[in-house]
Design an enzyme around this catalytic site. Structure first.
Site, PDB file in Angstrom:
ATOM      1  CG  HIS A 144      32.562   9.896   0.889  1.00  0.00           C
ATOM      2  ND1 HIS A 144      32.861   9.184  -0.238  1.00  0.00           N
ATOM      3  CD2 HIS A 144      32.053   8.989   1.754  1.00  0.00           C
ATOM      4  CE1 HIS A 144      32.561   7.902  -0.074  1.00  0.00           C
ATOM      5  NE2 HIS A 144      32.056   7.757   1.124  1.00  0.00           N
ATOM      6  CG  ASP A 192      28.180  12.982  -1.580  1.00  0.00           C
ATOM      7  OD1 ASP A 192      28.395  11.796  -1.246  1.00  0.00           O
ATOM      8  OD2 ASP A 192      29.040  13.873  -1.482  1.00  0.00           O
ATOM      9  N   GLY A 193      27.598  10.719  -4.000  1.00  0.00           N
ATOM     10  CA  GLY A 193      27.537   9.262  -4.063  1.00  0.00           C
ATOM     11  C   GLY A 193      27.137   8.636  -2.741  1.00  0.00           C
ATOM     12  CD  GLU A 306      31.310  -1.075   2.901  1.00  0.00           C
ATOM     13  OE1 GLU A 306      31.932  -1.238   3.972  1.00  0.00           O
ATOM     14  OE2 GLU A 306      31.130   0.037   2.393  1.00  0.00           O
ATOM     15  CD  GLU A 322      29.122   0.128   7.421  1.00  0.00           C
ATOM     16  OE1 GLU A 322      28.991  -0.090   6.209  1.00  0.00           O
ATOM     17  OE2 GLU A 322      29.519   1.216   7.886  1.00  0.00           O
ATOM     18  CB  CYS A 399      32.001   4.999   9.146  1.00  0.00           C
ATOM     19  SG  CYS A 399      31.928   3.259   8.657  1.00  0.00           S
TER      20      CYS A 399
HETATM   21 ZN    ZN Z   1      30.161   2.178   9.631  1.00  0.00          ZN
END
Ligand code: ZN
Length: 636
Positions: A144, A192-193, A306, A322, A399
């Site tokens: 990240h 980036d992942g 997710e 989410e 997040c």
């Molecule tokens: Zn989130």
């Protein structure tokens, strides 16, 4: 009118695009209306809450470890810096509403701390600098690092557009320059992942005019799908690295990653006039919205990773949904709207905002859902953070709360757009807006109780007598509407989703748009077999739900059925926070169900008792006594 305070997503004048955003100073939502009330709550409760949590959870302390001011253990997950950046972005957008010395100080003092924590070459990441310096740039699949950099850049762009902390932009550009040097054209191949850097670099290009930022964003997109990230724990599709972005046919993998990537695709496409890339995003829209989106506008059904499930795999009780994916969907839809001018994108913004996003925040603005199921079962074990029964004030992976804060602080920037014909209004909220129009400037004052009532009164004036077009979105849920101009009903159609009124507006003109807003019963495509035999209640843009709090004592929600032959009526409810209108319906409840889980199909139903039902807006759920909830109600 000043246009110095551009909002999030401000394409250059050279970009492809049908519509242009208005400046943030040009729009104001009144707190009398729902959206304005949400924005005020964000300013008064959510942003201060996020700021408090940055200190309480040791997130800012992580940066002080880099500067030698702290020797505490690193706190939280390795991408914690991103929570600081999202909160700073929210603070910056909030400053456009009016100066706030506390927020200005937050931006200045944190930028100063970040400048001290930044390495000589521009690298900035509290975890990899203090915990695993040997792994810098070595594990892009999970690190990240570029994701965090992206949020730093977005915070800096917001601060620049809000005339706040110049130092934050200096820090962000130093890091961005390092990223361009390492990963830009001619540099190391890497992605980036977790996408985020793509859209951030495009916005930095827009704010600075520095082309290498845009070229690097495009390079990150083109390198995706080449297997650079490996299979990881969940397979390459989890990172959207299983197929080149231009060839992808179906949304897949981690929903937030997918949606951030799509936002970046549109940003790059419009700035580089890459219609192939834009067409790929349109294909993905059809995949996502036709087969993988919940009625509330939420995305992603699978908890394990997710992620999106298979087409039509949309279980209401095991919805992951989410909050960040809902926000990302809103961001993606806005970019698609600006690029194409097509109403379906504004329709989706309205749906996800009023339902999935609205539900993620408690009425007091200080607790939040991470996952947003459409059915919370009676007896649910809510101890798991992934599927709690109540909103939590913070999370191990927090997040979502600061992501909500930055969206809500800039929400007024998403209401309307300018174009060569005039002005378009996409979202309806009580307030006032000003817009450039051909030959001058227009001012529109909106009075409405939307979404509780479909009557929208707009008073329009302009500084020019040159004719221009006011376009008003007719939502897809609206089957019938009327429109009056200065008291006279006029004919109007909205074949492409917008009602257009073209005239000279040099004297104040009152438009009354009345969107008929009956309660509606909605059923799902038969392939969404998890909700076969059920309907959902909606009215206007709002999805409603049944909650335990409105059932008689001893009634189990799963035993309740709806009588679809009886009318569903709006009813006033002064006792509910912010919600004047609920829906009343008739149904039945099975009072003595057999404890046996299965029975002979030919057996008669157990005796059912009549029951009056009350449905409340989904966004309100879990604000009263904790308990079960469901959106999809079995018919019976
Ligand atoms: Zn989130």
């Amino acid at each position: 009118m000043t246009d110095s305070h551009l909002g999030p997503v401000s394409p250059t004048t050279e970009a492809l695009g049908a519509l242009r955003p208005l400046s943030l100073d040009a729009v104001r939502l009144d707190a009398d209306g729902l959206l304005g009330a949400w924005q005020r709550r964000n300013a008064e409760a959510t942003i201060p809450h996020c700021v408090d949590e940055l200190s309480a959870t040791g997130t800012l302390e992580n940066l002080r470890r880099v500067t030698g001011q702290s020797d505490r253990e690193f706190a939280g997950m390795w991408f914690r810096d991103s929570d600081i950046y999202k909160t700073l972005e929210a603070a910056a957008w909030q400053l456009v509403h009016g100066d706030d010395p506390g927020l200005r100080d937050l931006l200045d003092s944190t930028a100063s701390l970040l400048a001290k924590a930044q390495q000589d070459d521009g690298y900035l990441n509290s975890y990899f600098t203090t915990v695993h310096p040997e792994k810098r740039w070595q594990e892009l699949d999970w690190s990240h690092e570029l994701y965090c950099a992206g949020h730093l850049i977005q915070a800096a762009v917001a601060a620049a557009r809000a005339d706040a902390s110049a130092e934050l932009m200096t820090v962000a550009r130093r890091f961005a320059d390092l990223i361009v040097e390492r990963f830009g054209p001619g540099g190391t191949d890497g992605v980036d992942g977790h996408p985020e850097i793509e859209t951030a670099l495009v916005e930095l290009y827009r704010a600075t005019g520095h082309r290498p930022y845009l070229d690097t964003a495009r390079r990150f997109l083109d390198l995706r799908g080449q297997g650079l990230l490996g299979e990881g724990r969940f397979g390459a599709a989890y990172f959207q690295d299983h197929v080149p972005v231009r060839e992808a046919e179906e949304v897949a993998g981690h929903a937030v990653r997918q949606l951030y990537l799509l936002a970046g695709m549109v940003d790059v496409a419009v700035e580089t006039h890459d219609t192939e890339l834009l067409d790929a995003a349109k294909r993905m829209w059809d995949s996502a919205l036709h087969t993988k989106t919940y009625l509330t506008g939420a995305h992603g059904s699978r908890h394990r990773d997710e992620a999106y499930g298979d087409p039509y795999e949309l279980p209401p009780d095991r919805a992951y949904a989410e909050t960040c994916a809902s926000i990302a969907s809103f961001h993606w839809a806005w970019r698609m709207l600006l690029a194409t001018g097509e109403h379906r994108y504004a329709d989706e913004m309205e749906r996800v905002l009023h339902n999935a996003i609205g539900a993620a925040i408690a009425a007091d603005g200080r607790s939040f859902f991470y996952s947003n199921p459409l059915h919370l079962r009676t007896g649910h074990d809510g101890s798991d953070e992934d599927a709690p029964s109540e909103r939590l004030s913070w999370y191990t992976c927090p997040c979502c709360p600061p992501n909500l804060a930055r969206l809500m602080a800039s929400l007024h920037g998403y209401l309307a757009t300018a174009d060569d014909d005039g002005l378009r209004v996409h979202l309806y909220g009580e307030g006032i807006l000003r817009s450039p129009v051909p030959g001058g400037e227009a001012e529109v004052t909106t009075r409405t109780a939307y979404p509780w009532d479909g009557r929208i009164e707009l008073t329009v004036t302009a500084t020019t007598d040159r004719p221009w077009t006011l376009a008003l979105r007719i939502p897809r849920w609206c089957g019938r509407f009327t429109v009056e101009v200065d008291g006279t009903t006029v004919a109007g159609d909205a074949e492409d989703g917008y009602l257009r009124l073209t005239r000279s507006w040099n004297t104040p003109t009152v438009i009354v748009l009345d969107l008929h807003m009956p309660a509606r019963l909605v059923s799902a495509h038969p392939r969404v077999d998890a909700v076969r035999g059920c309907v959902a209640l909606t009215r206007g843009p709002l999805v409603y739900c049944l909650e335990q709090a409105d059932l008689p004592d001893g009634t189990v929600l799963e035993d309740v059925r709806l009588d679809a032959s009886a009318p569903v009526r709006p009813v006033e409810r002064a006792d509910l926070p912010e919600v004047p209108v609920a829906l009343a319906a008739d149904g039945t409840v099975d009072r003595s169900p057999s404890p046996e889980p299965y029975r002979d199909h030919a057996a008669a139903d157990d005796a059912a008792e009549r029951l009056s039902l009350t449905a409340v807006p989904y966004f309100l759920w879990a604000n009263r006594t904790p308990g079960s909830m469901r959106v999809w109600i079995p018919l019976g």
